[in-house]
Design a protein around this motif. Sequence first.
Motif, PDB file in Angstrom:
ATOM      1  N   UNK A  30       0.811  -1.219   0.000  1.00 42.60           N
ATOM      2  CA  UNK A  30       0.000   0.000   0.000  1.00 42.60           C
ATOM      3  C   UNK A  30       0.842   1.265   0.000  1.00 42.60           C
ATOM      4  N   UNK A  31       2.111   1.165   0.399  1.00 45.72           N
ATOM      5  CA  UNK A  31       2.967   2.349   0.477  1.00 45.72           C
ATOM      6  C   UNK A  31       4.186   2.242  -0.448  1.00 45.72           C
ATOM      7  N   UNK A  32       4.067   1.431  -1.493  1.00 45.41           N
ATOM      8  CA  UNK A  32       5.162   1.348  -2.461  1.00 45.41           C
ATOM      9  C   UNK A  32       5.408   2.691  -3.155  1.00 45.41           C
ATOM     10  N   UNK A  33       4.370   3.506  -3.246  1.00 50.90           N
ATOM     11  CA  UNK A  33       4.504   4.817  -3.890  1.00 50.90           C
ATOM     12  C   UNK A  33       5.387   5.769  -3.095  1.00 50.90           C
ATOM     13  N   UNK A  34       5.540   5.481  -1.807  1.00 49.02           N
ATOM     14  CA  UNK A  34       6.261   6.387  -0.916  1.00 49.02           C
ATOM     15  C   UNK A  34       7.758   6.130  -1.025  1.00 49.02           C
ATOM     16  N   UNK A  35       8.455   7.015  -1.697  1.00 50.31           N
ATOM     17  CA  UNK A  35       9.902   6.886  -1.871  1.00 50.31           C
ATOM     18  C   UNK A  35      10.501   8.282  -1.961  1.00 50.31           C
ATOM     19  N   UNK A  36      11.801   8.416  -1.697  1.00 49.11           N
ATOM     20  CA  UNK A  36      12.426   9.746  -1.850  1.00 49.11           C
ATOM     21  C   UNK A  36      12.239  10.314  -3.253  1.00 49.11           C
ATOM     22  N   UNK A  37      12.290   9.454  -4.268  1.00 53.73           N
ATOM     23  CA  UNK A  37      12.148   9.929  -5.650  1.00 53.73           C
ATOM     24  C   UNK A  37      10.748  10.487  -5.891  1.00 53.73           C
ATOM     25  N   UNK A  38       9.712   9.769  -5.473  1.00 52.20           N
ATOM     26  CA  UNK A  38       8.346  10.240  -5.700  1.00 52.20           C
ATOM     27  C   UNK A  38       8.065  11.514  -4.906  1.00 52.20           C
ATOM     28  N   UNK A  39       8.607  11.603  -3.691  1.00 51.37           N
ATOM     29  CA  UNK A  39       8.411  12.819  -2.894  1.00 51.37           C
ATOM     30  C   UNK A  39       9.102  14.011  -3.541  1.00 51.37           C
ATOM     31  N   UNK A  40      10.280  13.786  -4.109  1.00 52.74           N
ATOM     32  CA  UNK A  40      10.965  14.887  -4.785  1.00 52.74           C
ATOM     33  C   UNK A  40      10.219  15.294  -6.050  1.00 52.74           C
ATOM     34  N   UNK A  41       9.620  14.332  -6.744  1.00 55.32           N
ATOM     35  CA  UNK A  41       8.796  14.672  -7.906  1.00 55.32           C
ATOM     36  C   UNK A  41       7.616  15.539  -7.482  1.00 55.32           C
ATOM     37  N   UNK A  42       7.063  15.271  -6.296  1.00 52.23           N
ATOM     38  CA  UNK A  42       6.001  16.122  -5.775  1.00 52.23           C
ATOM     39  C   UNK A  42       6.476  17.545  -5.562  1.00 52.23           C
ATOM     40  N   UNK A  43       7.660  17.696  -4.984  1.00 53.20           N
ATOM     41  CA  UNK A  43       8.228  19.031  -4.799  1.00 53.20           C
ATOM     42  C   UNK A  43       8.523  19.686  -6.148  1.00 53.20           C
ATOM     43  N   UNK A  44       9.001  18.880  -7.109  1.00 51.66           N
ATOM     44  CA  UNK A  44       9.299  19.420  -8.429  1.00 51.66           C
ATOM     45  C   UNK A  44       8.067  19.959  -9.126  1.00 51.66           C
ATOM     46  N   UNK A  45       6.931  19.285  -8.959  1.00 50.56           N
ATOM     47  CA  UNK A  45       5.704  19.771  -9.590  1.00 50.56           C
ATOM     48  C   UNK A  45       5.208  21.042  -8.917  1.00 50.56           C
ATOM     49  N   UNK A  46       5.444  21.180  -7.611  1.00 48.52           N
ATOM     50  CA  UNK A  46       5.115  22.434  -6.924  1.00 48.52           C
ATOM     51  C   UNK A  46       5.855  23.606  -7.576  1.00 48.52           C
ATOM     52  N   UNK A  47       7.148  23.417  -7.833  1.00 52.42           N
ATOM     53  CA  UNK A  47       7.948  24.474  -8.451  1.00 52.42           C
ATOM     54  C   UNK A  47       7.461  24.744  -9.871  1.00 52.42           C
ATOM     55  N   UNK A  48       7.135  23.682 -10.605  1.00 51.21           N
ATOM     56  CA  UNK A  48       6.670  23.832 -11.990  1.00 51.21           C
ATOM     57  C   UNK A  48       5.387  24.644 -12.057  1.00 51.21           C
ATOM     58  N   UNK A  49       4.409  24.278 -11.241  1.00 46.79           N
ATOM     59  CA  UNK A  49       3.125  24.984 -11.257  1.00 46.79           C
ATOM     60  C   UNK A  49       3.281  26.430 -10.777  1.00 46.79           C
ATOM     61  N   UNK A  50       4.143  26.642  -9.795  1.00 48.32           N
ATOM     62  CA  UNK A  50       4.367  28.010  -9.326  1.00 48.32           C
ATOM     63  C   UNK A  50       4.982  28.866 -10.426  1.00 48.32           C
ATOM     64  N   UNK A  51       5.870  28.285 -11.227  1.00 55.49           N
ATOM     65  CA  UNK A  51       6.465  29.016 -12.353  1.00 55.49           C
ATOM     66  C   UNK A  51       5.409  29.372 -13.381  1.00 55.49           C
ATOM     67  N   UNK A  52       4.536  28.423 -13.692  1.00 57.41           N
ATOM     68  CA  UNK A  52       3.444  28.704 -14.629  1.00 57.41           C
ATOM     69  C   UNK A  52       2.534  29.808 -14.091  1.00 57.41           C
ATOM     70  N   UNK A  53       2.211  29.726 -12.803  1.00 56.35           N
ATOM     71  CA  UNK A  53       1.352  30.747 -12.202  1.00 56.35           C
ATOM     72  C   UNK A  53       1.987  32.124 -12.249  1.00 56.35           C
ATOM     73  N   UNK A  54       3.280  32.186 -12.019  1.00 56.16           N
ATOM     74  CA  UNK A  54       3.990  33.466 -12.062  1.00 56.16           C
ATOM     75  C   UNK A  54       3.949  34.051 -13.475  1.00 56.16           C
ATOM     76  N   UNK A  55       4.196  33.216 -14.478  1.00 55.25           N
ATOM     77  CA  UNK A  55       4.138  33.681 -15.859  1.00 55.25           C
ATOM     78  C   UNK A  55       2.754  34.147 -16.252  1.00 55.25           C
ATOM     79  N   UNK A  56       1.730  33.439 -15.790  1.00 52.58           N
ATOM     80  CA  UNK A  56       0.348  33.828 -16.076  1.00 52.58           C
ATOM     81  C   UNK A  56       0.015  35.194 -15.475  1.00 52.58           C
ATOM     82  N   UNK A  57       0.449  35.415 -14.247  1.00 51.48           N
ATOM     83  CA  UNK A  57       0.144  36.683 -13.584  1.00 51.48           C
ATOM     84  C   UNK A  57       0.887  37.849 -14.227  1.00 51.48           C
ATOM     85  N   UNK A  58       2.049  37.598 -14.799  1.00 52.11           N
ATOM     86  CA  UNK A  58       2.742  38.659 -15.537  1.00 52.11           C
ATOM     87  C   UNK A  58       1.885  39.126 -16.708  1.00 52.11           C
ATOM     88  N   UNK A  59       1.226  38.187 -17.363  1.00 50.73           N
ATOM     89  CA  UNK A  59       0.368  38.534 -18.500  1.00 50.73           C
ATOM     90  C   UNK A  59      -0.884  39.277 -18.047  1.00 50.73           C
TER      91      UNK A  59
END
Length: 335
Positions: A151-180
Amino acid sequence: MHIDLPTIWAAIIGLGVFIYVMLDGFDLGIGLLFPFLTGKGDRDVMLNTVAPVWDGNETFMVLGGAGLYGAFPVVYSTLLPATYLPLILMLAGLIFRGAAFELRAKATRTQHLWDLAFIAGSALATFCQGVVLGALLQGIKIEHQQFVGGAFDWLSPFSLFCGLGLLVTYATLGCGWLIIKTEGELQRKMYALMKPITIVLLGTIAVVSLWTVVGQPAVAARWFGGHNLMYFLPVPVLVLASVFGIFRAVNRRKEHTPFRLSLFLLFLGYTGLIISIFPNIIPPALTIWEASSSHSSQAFALVGTVIILPIILIYSFMQYHVFRGKVREGDAGYH
């Protein structure tokens, strides 16, 4: 003539998921940027930039999910039990975000609490999406088209870092959108934030890429073996060129370029994912043909999709066209 319906459906679902990530990514990113701007006026403007379109963006999540269920039902019986907890938490985050969107405008004394719900919901939904992506990339244990892992095979350092990476990605998109969509002091703040957040995104891309090569030998073999290497060779150059383009656009106050180049970075990452796993739909070994439903089921669903997909695309285009232009403090809000 035989029509390869699983490949057609994989392309449709892949397109739907990409459009969802592209569109819902920047409005989730606005929630992630809320902590950087505490003024009520700024936050109201930020929300009003996506108020007319945010719920329409999630149409593509429904399209991808429904298409996946109709065309590849085995995916539901394997991916869901493998990632139940992050998927449930993702839905909880989307619910909190949606409720905060609707209720904060009506609240007076408790508006700050709804702001927190909006921030937390956006962060939780984004992080869990990244975790599921990381779990998918690292592989899911399947035997005889059934999930056989824990049930917790998904829980790994790699998957958690991918979660953090998507946070940064979406925040970058949001910043670019607000500039427009904004102007004045709020736009100036977004310009100032765009450079450092892009640097963090570049570092995240580098870490995920290196970690994937070192930690996922099967994916590394796909990247550097056969003809795939030809497709991957230009990617680092394109990533660096995009980052340079964002910096240059910020310096020159080019409003649309940072957002467009952020989307291009997202596209590069998404195509990299496709190349890493295709034709598997559940790595390491469940292909789109093994996971597909019957030919008649896929053909029947395809007829409906051919009718409804253009309507969805036209509707999405029209909502952005109608609500184009700047959003200013004091404009009629979303109530």
